[in-house]
Design an enzyme around this catalytic site. Structure first.
Site, PDB file in Angstrom:
ATOM      1  N   CYS A  91       0.802  -1.237   0.000  1.00 54.01           N
ATOM      2  CA  CYS A  91       0.000   0.000   0.000  1.00 54.01           C
ATOM      3  C   CYS A  91       0.827   1.276   0.000  1.00 54.01           C
ATOM      4  O   CYS A  91       0.279   2.362  -0.188  1.00 54.01           O
ATOM      5  CB  CYS A  91      -0.957   0.009   1.184  1.00 54.01           C
ATOM      6  SG  CYS A  91      -2.076  -1.383   1.133  1.00 54.01           S
ATOM      7  N   HIS A 352      -9.119   3.057  -2.407  1.00 56.64           N
ATOM      8  CA  HIS A 352      -7.719   2.744  -2.107  1.00 56.64           C
ATOM      9  C   HIS A 352      -7.171   1.803  -3.185  1.00 56.64           C
ATOM     10  O   HIS A 352      -7.196   0.590  -3.022  1.00 56.64           O
ATOM     11  CB  HIS A 352      -7.671   2.108  -0.714  1.00 56.64           C
ATOM     12  CG  HIS A 352      -6.343   1.588  -0.274  1.00 56.64           C
ATOM     13  ND1 HIS A 352      -5.138   1.981  -0.823  1.00 56.64           N
ATOM     14  CD2 HIS A 352      -6.032   0.687   0.693  1.00 56.64           C
ATOM     15  CE1 HIS A 352      -4.152   1.334  -0.215  1.00 56.64           C
ATOM     16  NE2 HIS A 352      -4.665   0.546   0.696  1.00 56.64           N
ATOM     17  N   CYS A 382      -0.625   2.428   6.456  1.00 60.39           N
ATOM     18  CA  CYS A 382      -0.233   1.100   6.932  1.00 60.39           C
ATOM     19  C   CYS A 382       0.009   0.219   5.715  1.00 60.39           C
ATOM     20  O   CYS A 382      -0.433   0.532   4.611  1.00 60.39           O
ATOM     21  CB  CYS A 382      -1.313   0.510   7.832  1.00 60.39           C
ATOM     22  SG  CYS A 382      -2.929   0.382   7.051  1.00 60.39           S
ATOM     23  N   GLY A 384       0.355  -3.965   4.301  1.00 63.82           N
ATOM     24  CA  GLY A 384       0.155  -5.391   4.536  1.00 63.82           C
ATOM     25  C   GLY A 384       1.466  -6.107   4.846  1.00 63.82           C
ATOM     26  O   GLY A 384       2.519  -5.761   4.321  1.00 63.82           O
TER      27      GLY A 384
HETATM   28  C1  LIG Z   1     -15.237  -4.522   2.695  1.00 62.59           C
HETATM   29  C2  LIG Z   1     -15.314  -4.986   1.255  1.00 62.59           C
HETATM   30  C3  LIG Z   1     -15.162  -6.503   1.197  1.00 62.59           C
HETATM   31  C4  LIG Z   1     -16.704  -4.595   0.707  1.00 62.59           C
HETATM   32  O1  LIG Z   1     -16.741  -4.879  -0.644  1.00 62.59           O
HETATM   33  P1  LIG Z   1     -18.058  -4.617  -1.504  1.00 62.59           P
HETATM   34  O2  LIG Z   1     -19.137  -5.504  -1.002  1.00 62.59           O
HETATM   35  O3  LIG Z   1     -17.677  -4.714  -2.936  1.00 62.59           O
HETATM   36  O4  LIG Z   1     -18.327  -3.100  -1.082  1.00 62.59           O
HETATM   37  P2  LIG Z   1     -19.357  -2.050  -1.620  1.00 62.59           P
HETATM   38  O5  LIG Z   1     -18.705  -0.721  -1.593  1.00 62.59           O
HETATM   39  O6  LIG Z   1     -19.955  -2.511  -2.896  1.00 62.59           O
HETATM   40  O7  LIG Z   1     -20.444  -2.028  -0.499  1.00 62.59           O
HETATM   41  C5  LIG Z   1     -21.332  -3.129  -0.290  1.00 62.59           C
HETATM   42  C6  LIG Z   1     -22.617  -2.613   0.265  1.00 62.59           C
HETATM   43  O8  LIG Z   1     -22.399  -2.006   1.529  1.00 62.59           O
HETATM   44  C7  LIG Z   1     -23.279  -0.918   1.680  1.00 62.59           C
HETATM   45  N1  LIG Z   1     -22.494   0.315   1.894  1.00 62.59           N
HETATM   46  C8  LIG Z   1     -21.178   0.554   1.614  1.00 62.59           C
HETATM   47  N2  LIG Z   1     -20.846   1.800   1.972  1.00 62.59           N
HETATM   48  C9  LIG Z   1     -21.946   2.362   2.489  1.00 62.59           C
HETATM   49  C10 LIG Z   1     -22.229   3.642   3.033  1.00 62.59           C
HETATM   50  N3  LIG Z   1     -21.289   4.604   3.127  1.00 62.59           N
HETATM   51  N4  LIG Z   1     -23.486   3.886   3.485  1.00 62.59           N
HETATM   52  C11 LIG Z   1     -24.452   2.930   3.389  1.00 62.59           C
HETATM   53  N5  LIG Z   1     -24.228   1.693   2.870  1.00 62.59           N
HETATM   54  C12 LIG Z   1     -22.993   1.432   2.429  1.00 62.59           C
HETATM   55  C13 LIG Z   1     -24.140  -0.857   0.460  1.00 62.59           C
HETATM   56  O9  LIG Z   1     -25.291  -1.643   0.642  1.00 62.59           O
HETATM   57  C14 LIG Z   1     -23.271  -1.541  -0.577  1.00 62.59           C
HETATM   58  O10 LIG Z   1     -23.960  -2.104  -1.607  1.00 62.59           O
HETATM   59  P3  LIG Z   1     -24.393  -1.204  -2.919  1.00 62.59           P
HETATM   60  O11 LIG Z   1     -23.163  -0.594  -3.462  1.00 62.59           O
HETATM   61  O12 LIG Z   1     -24.981  -2.229  -3.807  1.00 62.59           O
HETATM   62  O13 LIG Z   1     -25.339  -0.184  -2.412  1.00 62.59           O
HETATM   63  C15 LIG Z   1     -14.217  -4.320   0.362  1.00 62.59           C
HETATM   64  O14 LIG Z   1     -14.485  -2.960   0.229  1.00 62.59           O
HETATM   65  C16 LIG Z   1     -12.839  -4.508   0.946  1.00 62.59           C
HETATM   66  O15 LIG Z   1     -12.272  -5.601   0.882  1.00 62.59           O
HETATM   67  N6  LIG Z   1     -12.261  -3.435   1.495  1.00 62.59           N
HETATM   68  C17 LIG Z   1     -10.935  -3.486   2.119  1.00 62.59           C
HETATM   69  C18 LIG Z   1      -9.869  -3.499   1.062  1.00 62.59           C
HETATM   70  C19 LIG Z   1      -8.515  -3.760   1.649  1.00 62.59           C
HETATM   71  O16 LIG Z   1      -8.321  -4.646   2.467  1.00 62.59           O
HETATM   72  N7  LIG Z   1      -7.528  -2.985   1.200  1.00 62.59           N
HETATM   73  C20 LIG Z   1      -6.182  -3.096   1.698  1.00 62.59           C
HETATM   74  C21 LIG Z   1      -6.057  -2.405   2.990  1.00 62.59           C
HETATM   75  S1  LIG Z   1      -4.516  -2.693   3.730  1.00 62.59           S
END
Ligand SMILES: CC(C)(COP(=O)(O)OP(=O)(O)OC[C@H]1O[C@@H](n2cnc3c(N)ncnc32)[C@H](O)[C@@H]1OP(=O)(O)O)[C@@H](O)C(=O)NCCC(=O)NCCS
Length: 397
Positions: A91, A352, A382, A384
């Site tokens: 990252c 990100h 941070c 990984g």
């Molecule tokens: C957490 C994670 C698995 C979610 O993935 P996703 O299901 O594709 O995420 P989405 O943004 O599509 O959100 C899923 C649902 O959550 C809800 N949601 C997300 N953000 C929201 C918000 N701000 N308010 C309300 N609902 C929200 C919605 O229902 C959304 O579905 P929709 O887009 O169909 O409306 C993914 O974002 C992830 O892995 N993040 C971390 C990435 C990571 O680890 N990076 C490295 C860091 S070191």
């Protein structure tokens, strides 16, 4: 050592993996576009003066494999004489590339370099297409391979960062981003061609905004989301960074090159450092890296006007801010006059794109430093595997 000056820093919009504007756009195309855009922002810039281009990428395989830095720079019309390397520190790759390219200037080995980052999470998933952990080492040290979401859960549990606080921080990230979009503050963004394939084959349209921002986010709505990584956990899709496609680039020059080419600098790259920490709580990285880089520079937290702390997850961003003494809500709330952390929103709202993020945040930080006349800005994230990185930039008058 000589000084290294950033003279141009730009980024594409960040767009949602799979369903966003860049889902069907090749990463080489995104990167070539942004390498050109960085050059276009410097009047009379001649691409042949660039010595080397380093590009961060966290999963350099498949579409973004081989050596994407070299491929994209040629696609962008840089001459054969310009070399290119792909840099991976997960990252912080996009910041590592800035640090390495700056060191080339500082040491006197180069006069003009470029740095940047690329990640198409639509093309290559986090962890790669075919992860193959070392079979014996994975039994000894499974935490090295653990999901990033679980490390965020560990930080939340170990350091008591409540679900409510994570959601509140995330709400403010979206509000800050929505406000910045409304007020056209993302001046570092360059409108970027995006491909789509519908019926008649490939069509291209221009994308000029981050498409993950949800201006209708509410704390109540966030509170209803189910945990994404652990059944009884507190880390959700709403308080995690979004998975995103994007690219960013900057041009770095020596003082001699500034004079020779009559170019005005934006910032000096002052210091950069990295630290290691426990892999299963990698999110604490900024809490260690920021004090370390400040000590190197002889600066205090109070001397820093703006922070870009990557919001990999709200739990670790809040914890890191608390540890360096700026955890109070007034430092990150969208409606606070004293806010100095991620003032245009962070990765929870803006996404990100792993290996791009370091260069993306630098472009945003530099644009905000310039707009507000802030002398010192800190960027941190941070990483990984259990690491943190931090850099200090100083505004040029
Ligand atoms: C957490 C994670 C698995 C979610 O993935 P996703 O299901 O594709 O995420 P989405 O943004 O599509 O959100 C899923 C649902 O959550 C809800 N949601 C997300 N953000 C929201 C918000 N701000 N308010 C309300 N609902 C929200 C919605 O229902 C959304 O579905 P929709 O887009 O169909 O409306 C993914 O974002 C992830 O892995 N993040 C971390 C990435 C990571 O680890 N990076 C490295 C860091 S070191």
């Amino acid at each position: 050592m000589r000084d290294a000056y950033i003279v141009s820093a730009v980024r594409t919009p960040g767009c949602k993996k799979g369903k966003g504007a860049f889902a069907k756009t090749r990463p080489e195309t995104l990167l070539a576009h942004i390498l050109n855009a960085a050059a276009e922002r410097v009047k009379g810039f001649d691409k042949k003066i660039v010595d080397d281009i380093m590009i961060g990428c966290a999963t350099p395989e498949a579409e973004q494999g081989l050596n994407i830095a070299r491929i994209a720079l040629l696609m962008a019309g840089y001459p054969d004489s310009v070399s290119g390397a792909t840099v991976n520190r997960f990252c912080s790759s996009g910041l590592e590339s800035i640090a390495l390219s700056s060191l080339r200037i500082m040491s006197g080995w180069s006069e003009v370099t470029m740095a940047g980052g690329i990640e198409s999470m639509s093309c290559v998933p986090m962890g790669g297409n075919f992860p193959r952990p070392h079979p014996e080492w994975a039994k000894v040290s499974p935490e090295v391979y653990v999901s990033m979401g679980i490390t965020a859960e560990n930080v939340a549990k170990r350091y008591k960062i409540s679900r409510e606080l994570q959601d509140e921080f995330s709400y403010h990230s979206h509000m800050k981003a929505a406000e910045a979009q409304k007020n056209k503050l993302f001046t570092e963004i360059v409108a970027t061609p995006a491909d789509k394939f519908e019926g008649k084959g490939k069509e291209t349209f221009l994308q000029d905004f981050d498409d993950g921002v949800r201006s209708d986010t509410t704390v109540e709505g966030l509170g209803k989301l189910k945990p994404a990584f652990a059944a009884t956990g507190s880390v959700t899709a709403g308080n995690s960074s979004q998975t995103t496609d994007g690219a960013a680039a900057c041009i770095i020059m020596s003082g001699d090159a500034l004079k020779k080419y009559d170019v005005k600098p934006l910032v000096k790259v002052k210091y950069y450092t990295t630290v290691g920490c426990k892999a299963d709580e990698m999110g604490v990285g900024p809490a260690l890296a920021i004090p370390k880089v400040l000590k190197m520079a002889g600066l205090m937290v109070e001397d820093i006007g703006l922070f870009e702390i990557n919001e990999a997850f709200a739990s670790q961003a809040v914890y890191s801010a608390q540890q360096i003494g700026i955890g109070d809500k007034k430092f990150w709330a969208y409606d606070s006059k004293e806010k100095k952390i991620n003032i245009n929103g962070g990765a929870i709202a803006l996404g990100h794109p792993l290996g791009c993020t370091g260069s993306k945040l630098a472009a945003t930080l530099i644009a905000n430093m310039k707009r507000l006349g802030v002398k010192y800005g800190v960027e941190s994230m941070c990483i990984g595997g259990g690491m943190g990185a931090a850099a200090i930039f100083e505004l040029c008058e």
